[in-house]
Design an enzyme around this catalytic site. Structure first.
Site, PDB file in Angstrom:
ATOM      1  N   ASP A  71     -67.224  40.823   9.547  1.00 54.40           N
ATOM      2  CA  ASP A  71     -67.678  39.468   8.949  1.00 54.40           C
ATOM      3  C   ASP A  71     -66.907  38.338   9.050  1.00 54.40           C
ATOM      4  O   ASP A  71     -67.481  37.272   9.120  1.00 54.40           O
ATOM      5  CB  ASP A  71     -68.110  39.842   7.332  1.00 54.40           C
ATOM      6  CG  ASP A  71     -66.532  40.556   6.716  1.00 54.40           C
ATOM      7  OD1 ASP A  71     -65.790  40.584   7.250  1.00 54.40           O
ATOM      8  OD2 ASP A  71     -66.816  40.785   5.553  1.00 54.40           O
ATOM      9  N   ASP A 485     -56.762  40.851   0.616  1.00 50.49           N
ATOM     10  CA  ASP A 485     -57.433  42.102   0.130  1.00 50.49           C
ATOM     11  C   ASP A 485     -56.705  43.356   0.396  1.00 50.49           C
ATOM     12  O   ASP A 485     -56.887  44.377  -0.440  1.00 50.49           O
ATOM     13  CB  ASP A 485     -58.790  42.294   1.228  1.00 50.49           C
ATOM     14  CG  ASP A 485     -59.913  41.480   0.904  1.00 50.49           C
ATOM     15  OD1 ASP A 485     -59.963  40.869  -0.115  1.00 50.49           O
ATOM     16  OD2 ASP A 485     -60.757  41.481   2.022  1.00 50.49           O
TER      17      ASP A 485
END
Length: 883
Positions: A71, A485
């Site tokens: 992404d 993350d």
């Protein structure tokens, strides 16, 4: 895991993609990746994975030709011989950073050397540029670009749907692209060189994840989400091919999700009798049996989805059949990942992509959906019976260091599992993407005999972390990282996957890192964590951590700094708390005065009581351990991201980089603790600054910057304190946006660690003398060298004093290391030192160079300092030795 949407300041960048309507010209050729600079080679610091992989694409006519899209981190091609992924978009430069987000890939079945990528990261104003379709005739080694008159969203909601880009399997000059944001369906008839809107396709796909979202992120229209050809309705390939007649298109519209053309795209009709109330995430055709399979969810994903169905459409009769593996009433997830076994087309698999707890689920049928089995089930709740075993020994951090209570397991089978593919040539091989990795098996058919099969990470070479901070201490691990993350890692071997990310606490994203310059085993980190604590400390070089307390009002990590001696810390968290200081490991914090909340904070690398801050164009300094700050220099960049660092071993020596294109922007230097700054001439723009080992013959650390110099964007190095700069990367190695942080290595001349936003940590080594040998460097060959040492007392008070020693090279060749010794005549004791490793045994003192100041050119000098105690008198040593 959720990808960082936008790093600060990106919205101010101006991209130059063309805004054309109708048929679009081919656009400029993408820079052809060339050999790396003769002086530098570039590699990834291995983490293996770390981000969401929403798409996997096999070529249907050539075995082992496989691509992956991420992404925010570009696209990859699988190297079967090396069992690793090869990055394909590292040439994307700073101005086109949005093209590292890949919303779709297409591999040409008729000409397997050809591959296409639809690129663009955001459809709202976070990405100021438009999207593009990249085309390659050599499997992604080189690219050409066709700019589009609209944006694409590789990191937008719905990015796991698809594929939105498709090549006609017969007449491969024809491609279709599903556009978001109400832009409809687009077509190219010249192999992706130009594109035009398909005006006969009138449903633009108006579903919005959250229409009330004013940022434009969740409120953008999903648009056209997949295109599938029925290869049985065309013939031939190459010059004699006829275009495929029947094409299916998925639309972001819960009431009108699937359309079909039977005249090669001239006209389109909504499929009659189709289910409503859901979005069709995927549409996969089994042309042999005449079945179109569709995976539905009630939302666009990739994080959410509470209900879903799986349907089968008979292409010959128009019959719709609900073949959902779970009754709608029993679903708490949507369906997305969908694949057909091309060797046995009645075998289909689908994933419950949004089943977060206790795990994702994967379903399999061998009879076209009449009956299903699942990857795991409950034997007796909460105990689970799995059809598989997980082997994450190659990427051990995938357990997240957890030992969850059943029915959860570590590692998980996955989450956000929207990419799911069976190898069209090998029924035993299956891969699927998650929010952190690519998993796969080569024993898939054992599923059908109730025999355990093994799932392993198949992610080597695919590095997709967003890097937020980096430090390279002078001793211990060569690199410690702060990542989005996945928190961050202690990297003891750059070529090996670390065993575990930071734990205790396991921050979701680490926003800031620092170490104590004279005690590098002491570290501090801050970051994001729901509910806190959001700060942690280590006394063993980051091997283990303990959580600190936090003041009221903290909502995020912000920035944190460690004193040079590791005895104090200053933290500027997100939220209303403001800047705070602490002694010890954060058990009690005291609010600082004189500095605004949200300021960026750093420490002086020599004086343990000096800290610095910056916000909105004003520089601040504290001389009392961060309790009180005073404003220093002004007139610095007031807008845009600004980063600054203090030089190791040099009190008050500071470099500041940042700004915005429409205001002050560049690189500034201070040698008086921030009282004044001088703008570095010749540097057009700079966004990060770091220091590494000095060049052979130099005494000042090498400088590294992600900058624009002489009108060229790149990674630059200076070995003469910023007087001159050389670009050390090349057009094949640009990695999009690299402005978050950068650091050299104090132990290896020429080594630099570069932060990317989605391509992980990249490091460069030079072939120049003194660098790039993996840790030690050949250095300068020994020659005639000699040194002297001069001792002075800088200041003195009752019971204590500050001393300085100047080491001077009196030889004809550079010193490549030095050691100074003396005897104290009156019982003086050294209590603290900087710029040297000082050891005292009895009255004897030995001082040895540190990694960054061991090299002294002929005729040059370097200094180190210390604090010491005295009683009765403080006479100087009779003599000093230097070797």
């Amino acid at each position: 895991m959720r990808r960082p949407r936008l790093l600060a300041g990106l919205a101010g960048l101006a991209l130059t993609a063309g805004l054309l309507a109708g048929a679009l010209p081919a656009g400029a050729a993408e820079p052809a990746p060339a050999a790396a600079s003769p002086a530098y080679t570039w590699k990834n610091v291995r983490i293996d994975g770390g981000g969401f992989v929403p798409g996997l694409v096999f070529n249907r006519t050539e075995k082992n030709l496989l691509y992956a899209r991420t992404d925010i981190g570009g696209a990859y091609r699988w190297d079967q011989a090396g069992s690793a992924w090869i990055p394909l978009l590292d040439h994307v430069g700073w101005d086109d950073w949005g093209h590292t987000g890949v919303v779709s890939l297409a591999s040409d079945a008729a000409a397997p050397d050809r591959v296409y990528a639809a690129v663009g990261t955001y459809t709202n104003d976070w990405d100021p540029g438009t999207g593009a379709v990249l085309r390659s005739a050599d499997r992604g080694a080189t690219w050409q670009r066709a700019d589009l008159p609209f944006k694409l969203g590789g990191n937008m909601p719905g990015r796991g749907m698809g594929e939105r880009l498709a090549v006609d399997p017969h007449k491969n000059s024809v491609l279709y692209l599903g556009a978001p944001s109400g832009n409809g369906l687009w077509r190219s008839t010249d192999s992706g060189a130009t594109w035009a809107k398909v005006t006969s396709f009138t449903n633009p796909g108006g579903y919005r994840q959250d229409p009330t979202d004013t940022s434009g992120y969740n409120s953008d229209a999903q648009g056209i989400v997949w295109v599938t050809f029925d290869e049985s309705t065309g013939s031939g390939t190459g010059a004699g091919a006829t275009a495929t007649k029947t094409i299916y298109v998925g639309v972001g519209d819960k009431e009108n999700a699937v359309y079909r053309s039977t005249d090669a795209g001239a006209t389109w009709t909504r499929l009659a009798g189709q289910p409503t109330g859901y979005l069709a995430h995927k549409g996969v055709l089994d042309a042999e049996n005449g079945h179109l399979y569709l995976a539905y969810s009630d939302t666009a994903g990739p994080y959410d989805g509470g209900k879903g169905k799986v349907w089968r459409y008979a292409t010959a009769t128009g019959e719709w059949k609900d073949i959902s593996p779970v009754a709608e009433a029993d679903t708490y997830h949507g369906f997305s990942g969908l694949t057909v076994d091309r060797q046995h087309p009645g075998t289909v698999m689908v994933s419950a992509y949004s089943s977060w707890w206790p795990d994702t689920q994967i379903f399999r049928t061998t009879d076209s959906g009449t009956t299903w089995t699942r990857a795991w089930d409950y034997s007796s709740y909460p105990a689970r019976a799995n059809r598989y075993t997980m082997d994450v020994s190659s990427v051990p951090w995938l357990t997240w260091g957890g030992s969850p209570a059943p029915p959860e397991q570590a590692p998980k089978l996955g989450w956000m599992t929207e990419a799911l593919e069976i190898d069209p040539f090998d029924s035993n091989r299956m891969l699927y993407g998650t929010g952190a990795t690519v998993y796969g098996t080569t024993e898939l058919t054992q599923w059908d005999t109730n025999t355990d099969f093994t799932i392993r990470p198949m992610v080597k070479g695919l590095e997709e972390t967003a890097v937020l901070d980096l430090v390279s201490p002078p001793s211990g691990a060569p690199l410690i990282s702060a990542l989005g993350d996945v928190g961050g890692f202690r990297h003891t071997d750059l070529s090996a996957v670390p065993p575990m990310m930071f734990t205790s606490p396991n921050l979701t994203s680490t926003t800031s890192l620092d170490y104590a310059e004279t005690k590098p085993d002491v570290l501090v980190r801050s970051g994001h964590l729901d509910g806190g604590p959001r700060v942690a400390f280590s006394t063993d070089n980051g091997a283990t951590w303990s959580a600190g307390q936090e003041p009221a009002g903290v909502t995020g990590g912000g920035t944190v700094a460690a004193a040079a001696d590791g005895a104090r810390f200053v933290w500027s968290p997100e939220g209303t708390a403001g800047v705070h200081a602490a002694t010890g490991h954060g058990t009690s914090w005291t609010a600082a005065t004189g500095i605004p909340a949200g300021a960026t904070v750093e420490s002086d690398r020599v004086d343990p009581k000096t800290f610095y801050g910056f916000k909105d164009g004003t520089f601040y300094a504290s001389a009392d351990g961060g309790l009180t700050f005073t404003a220093q220099a002004t007139g610095l960049p007031a807008e845009g991201p600004v980063r600054f660092k203090a030089v190791p071993g040099r009190k008050g020596d500071l470099w500041l980089a940042g700004g915005a294109p429409d205001g002050a922007y560049g690189l500034w230097h201070s040698t008086d603790g921030g009282a004044t700054f001088a703008k570095v001439s010749g540097v057009d723009q700079a966004d990060a600054i770091g220091f590494g080992k000095a060049a052979p013959g130099a005494s000042y650390p090498a400088l590294y910057s992600s900058a624009k110099i002489g009108g060229v964007r790149g990674i630059f190095r200076s070995t003469d304190a910023g007087a001159t700069w050389v670009r050390i990367n090349d057009d094949a190695h640009q990695w999009g946006w690299t402005g978050a942080t950068i650091t050299g290595d104090p132990r290896v001349y020429g080594r630099v660690y570069v932060a990317t936003n989605g391509r992980g940590i990249v490091y460069g080594d030079t072939s120049e003398t003194g660098g790039g040998d993996g840790g030690t460097g050949p250095g300068t060959p020994p020659g005639p060298a000699a040194c002297t040492a001069a001792y002075t007392v800088q200041s003195q008070w009752g019971g204590g004093f500050t001393g300085q020693v100047t080491v001077r090279n009196t030889g004809t060749a550079p010193l490549t290391g030095w050691k100074v010794g003396w005897e104290y005549p009156a019982g003086q004791r050294v209590t603290q030192a900087w710029n040297a490793a000082v050891v005292q045994t009895g009255t004897a003192v030995t001082a040895t160079h540190l990694p960054y100041n061991g090299t002294v050119p002929a005729g040059g000098s370097t200094t180190f300092g210390f604090n010491a105690s005295w009683t009765g008198g403080n006479p100087p040593p009779a003599a000093l030795t230097c070797s």
